[in-house]
Design an enzyme around this catalytic site. Structure first.
Site, short mmCIF file in Angstrom:
data_model
loop_
_atom_site.label_atom_id
_atom_site.label_comp_id
_atom_site.label_asym_id
_atom_site.label_seq_id
_atom_site.Cartn_x
_atom_site.Cartn_y
_atom_site.Cartn_z
N LYS A 268 0.48 -5.63 -5.10
CA LYS A 268 -0.62 -4.59 -5.08
C LYS A 268 -1.22 -4.56 -6.63
O LYS A 268 -0.32 -4.36 -7.58
CB LYS A 268 -0.06 -3.35 -4.91
CG LYS A 268 -0.86 -2.05 -5.06
CD LYS A 268 -0.11 -0.87 -4.86
CE LYS A 268 -0.76 0.37 -5.05
NZ LYS A 268 -0.17 1.84 -4.75
N LYS A 280 -4.31 13.21 -7.86
CA LYS A 280 -2.90 13.52 -8.25
C LYS A 280 -2.79 14.56 -9.24
O LYS A 280 -4.04 14.88 -10.04
CB LYS A 280 -2.40 12.07 -9.16
CG LYS A 280 -1.88 11.02 -7.96
CD LYS A 280 -1.44 10.05 -8.71
CE LYS A 280 -1.17 8.67 -7.87
NZ LYS A 280 0.13 9.08 -6.88
N ASP A 350 -4.83 9.22 -1.67
CA ASP A 350 -3.79 8.42 -2.74
C ASP A 350 -2.67 7.59 -1.82
O ASP A 350 -2.04 6.93 -2.44
CB ASP A 350 -3.01 9.92 -3.20
CG ASP A 350 -2.23 9.76 -4.32
OD1 ASP A 350 -2.32 8.24 -5.04
OD2 ASP A 350 -1.38 10.25 -4.84
N ARG A 354 -1.26 0.70 0.54
CA ARG A 354 -1.36 -0.05 1.84
C ARG A 354 -2.57 -0.24 2.43
O ARG A 354 -2.94 -1.18 3.25
CB ARG A 354 -0.64 1.02 2.69
CG ARG A 354 -1.48 2.45 3.01
CD ARG A 354 -0.44 3.54 3.68
NE ARG A 354 0.67 4.14 2.61
CZ ARG A 354 1.29 5.13 2.81
NH1 ARG A 354 1.59 5.44 4.11
NH2 ARG A 354 2.15 5.50 1.92
N1 BES Z 1 1.11 4.04 -6.51
C1 BES Z 1 1.50 5.45 -5.80
C2 BES Z 1 2.86 5.49 -5.66
C3 BES Z 1 3.92 5.90 -6.86
C4 BES Z 1 3.90 6.96 -7.27
C5 BES Z 1 4.13 4.99 -7.65
C6 BES Z 1 4.78 7.40 -8.32
C7 BES Z 1 5.15 5.38 -8.63
C8 BES Z 1 5.39 6.73 -8.99
C9 BES Z 1 0.82 5.50 -4.43
O1 BES Z 1 -0.36 4.95 -4.30
C10 BES Z 1 0.85 6.88 -3.95
O2 BES Z 1 0.09 7.71 -4.62
N2 BES Z 1 1.61 7.05 -2.90
C11 BES Z 1 1.60 8.53 -2.21
C12 BES Z 1 1.64 8.16 -0.74
C13 BES Z 1 1.73 9.46 -0.19
C14 BES Z 1 0.22 10.13 -0.34
C15 BES Z 1 1.79 9.29 1.52
C16 BES Z 1 3.02 8.98 -2.95
O3 BES Z 1 4.00 8.20 -2.97
O4 BES Z 1 2.97 10.30 -3.04
ZN ZN Z 2 -1.03 3.58 -5.74
MN MN Z 3 -1.98 6.54 -4.60
#
Ligand code: BES
Ligand code: ZN
Ligand code: MN
Length: 499
Positions: A268, A280, A350, A354
């Site tokens: 990624k 965020k 967010d 995926r």
């Molecule tokens: N890049 C983030 C995941 C992440 C968050 C990695 C904090 C490290 C620290 C990913 O793109 C994301 O935002 N995932 C969301 C998914 C959710 C919306 C289902 C998450 O983990 O909050």
């Molecule tokens: Zn991300």
């Molecule tokens: Mn994200």
């Protein structure tokens, strides 16, 4: 830094500093005994006086030690001999190298690598010694205008062996250690760069730089136009809210027989993840520059592969994009069509990782991979589940999962498997499309992998969630270079080259 291997009599070595170990309590290691003898009991007297008792972490710099040729002698505590394992050894090397780098010696001979480690081979001690040393010296100051320079940095470290017979094996271990450390450094440098510098185009340019001057590496960049023609609607939907064009980076390493199936690594490469319209919170959002660590680890591992000249075919693929809010960005509820033809309802913008990965994974079917592993900072839930020490592993093939876990344990870059059972799949049900891009509050790491599993049905596939392990926060904020050690070990094991 430069590294080399040497064997012989430690008392005869001319060097700015000789590094010698002592176990607690006051137990001299074999090289320490030789020096003690040559110096007529200088070391044992010192220990008897209570200057040091060999506990882990202790260091004592000595000058003018009689009977030896070295200008200095750094006595280091190793802790109890019974408990001196690879982890303790790595920590010792790290401490030694930091001391030497701050001190006056610009070269040193270190007599720690062939001490009996209760859980590792000489190959591993030498290799991991180099990696630990390079990690200890790593710093990222290319963007500071007044970067402090050490007045007399350590320039050359010689790993000393008792027995000449192991020189050849140690030389290979040294080369592997340097290659893996260089791969980690590249991954860290790319990751530590901020989002305004490390854009998808920058990542692509760095990958192309790798390809130049190495005939075994072929680098190709797919532009958005090509992605459109391929039908990569999921990947492109993430990038639409960004002014930086998305890139699909493809690095092919041809070290194996032509026609032998490649190991494919997909990373990624989200160079900044603001969340998009599902924005965020502000706190620590800067750390989302690290959302390309999976991609960086793939680029770093391919560099290591080429440097080790592994007899293997490996392909690295990095979908690179930003995820930002914009009038043209994905909106919650939007439905996009992936390259596989499956439609996706974007309930949360967010959950973008995926979306870019699924199209990259579908694209990789054309390589007919032996196995495929994707590496992604995919879910915050993975940090909740496993913390910052362990990467999450999910796979649709048990043998592959075991292979990845073993590589993690072996390299000290560990992962832990979570289930990918069908029970979780219904969490992705959508009323309007083939699937939703989120699976609710529960088991977020697993439902993210469930999503990807729908695009890897034809492949032997494993997924590493490195959200917790790819970087550190707080005072030690910075990329870790993980999982380059795990991936390199995985590839070394595949060519049976790791002992
Ligand atoms: N890049 C983030 C995941 C992440 C968050 C990695 C904090 C490290 C620290 C990913 O793109 C994301 O935002 N995932 C969301 C998914 C959710 C919306 C289902 C998450 O983990 O909050
Ligand atoms: Zn991300
Ligand atoms: Mn994200």
């Amino acid at each position: 830094m430069e590294y080399s291997i040497k064997s012989g009599d430690p008392t005869k070595q001319r060097t700015a500093c000789l590094v010698i170990g002592v176990h607690s309590r006051r137990q001299l290691t074999p090289p320490a005994k030789l020096i003690d003898k040559a110096s007529k009991g200088y070391l044992s007297q010192l220990l008897k006086r209570g200057e040091m008792d060999g506990d882990a972490g202790q260091q004592l710099m000595l000058f003018d030690v009689p009977g030896i040729q070295a200008e200095r002698l750094l006595l280091v505590g190793l802790g109890k001999a019974r408990e001196f394992d690879l982890k303790a050894y790595r920590k010792t090397i790290s401490g030694v190298v930091k001391t030497l780098d701050k001190g006056q010696a610009s070269n040193a001979i270190c007599c720690l690598s062939d001490l009996t480690l209760n859980d590792a081979s000489l190959y591993q001690a030498v290799r991991d010694g180099v990696i630990a040393a390079e990690e200890a010296l790593y710093h990222f100051d290319q963007l500071k205008s007044d970067a402090k320079k050490n007045p007399r940095p350590l320039k050359r470290l010689t790993l000393f062996l008792n027995d000449r017979r192991y020189t050849k094996k140690a030389q290979r271990a040294l080369a592997h250690g340097q290659a893996i450390a260089n791969g980690m450094t590249l991954a860290k440098d790319l990751a530590n760069l901020p989002g305004n510098i490390c854009t998808p185009s920058h990542l692509a340019a760095q990958a192309q730089k790798l390809g130049r001057g190495n005939t075994k590496l072929k680098v190709q960049i797919l532009e958005e136009r090509r992605m459109e023609a391929l039908g990569m609607g999921a990947l492109l939907s993430v990038s639409r809210g960004s002014r930086q064009p998305a890139k699909l980076i493809i690095i092919e390493y041809k070290g194996g027989k032509s026609g032998s199936k490649p190991v494919v690594l997909v990373g990624k490469g989200l160079t900044f993840d603001a969340g998009g319209i599902s924005l965020k919170p502000a706190a620590a959002m800067d750390e989302m520059k690290y959302d390309m660590c999976g991609g960086a680890s793939v680029i770093g591992t391919l560099q290591a592969c080429a440097e080790m000249e592994l007899p293997l075919n490996v392909i690295g693929v990095v979908p690179a994009s930003e995820n930002l809010p914009d009038g043209d960005a994905n909106k919650p509820g939007d439905i996009v069509t992936s390259m596989s033809g499956q439609t996706i309802e974007v309930l949360n913008t967010d959950a973008e990782g995926r979306l870019i990965l699924c199209d990259a994974l579908t694209y990789c079917e054309r390589f007919k991979p032996a196995v495929i592993i994707d590496i992604a900072t995919l879910t915050g839930a993975c940090i909740v589940a496993l913390g910052k020490h362990t990467s999450g592993l999910l796979a649709n093939n048990d043998a592959l999962a075991d292979e990845v876990l073993a590589a993690g344990t072996h390299s000290g870059d560990r992962a832990w498997r979570l289930p990918l059972w069908d029970d979780y799949q219904p969490q992705l049900d959508s009323n309007f499309a083939d699937m939703a891009n989120i699976g609710g509050k529960e088991a977020g790491t697993i439902t993210a992998a469930c999503f990807l599993s729908r695009f890897t049905k034809k492949l032997k596939w494993a997924h590493l969630d490195i959200a917790g392990t790819a970087w550190l926060s707080g005072a030690k904020k910075g990329a870790t270079g993980r999982p380059v050690p795990l991936l390199s070990q995985f590839l070394l094991n595949r060519c049976k080259l790791s002992d």
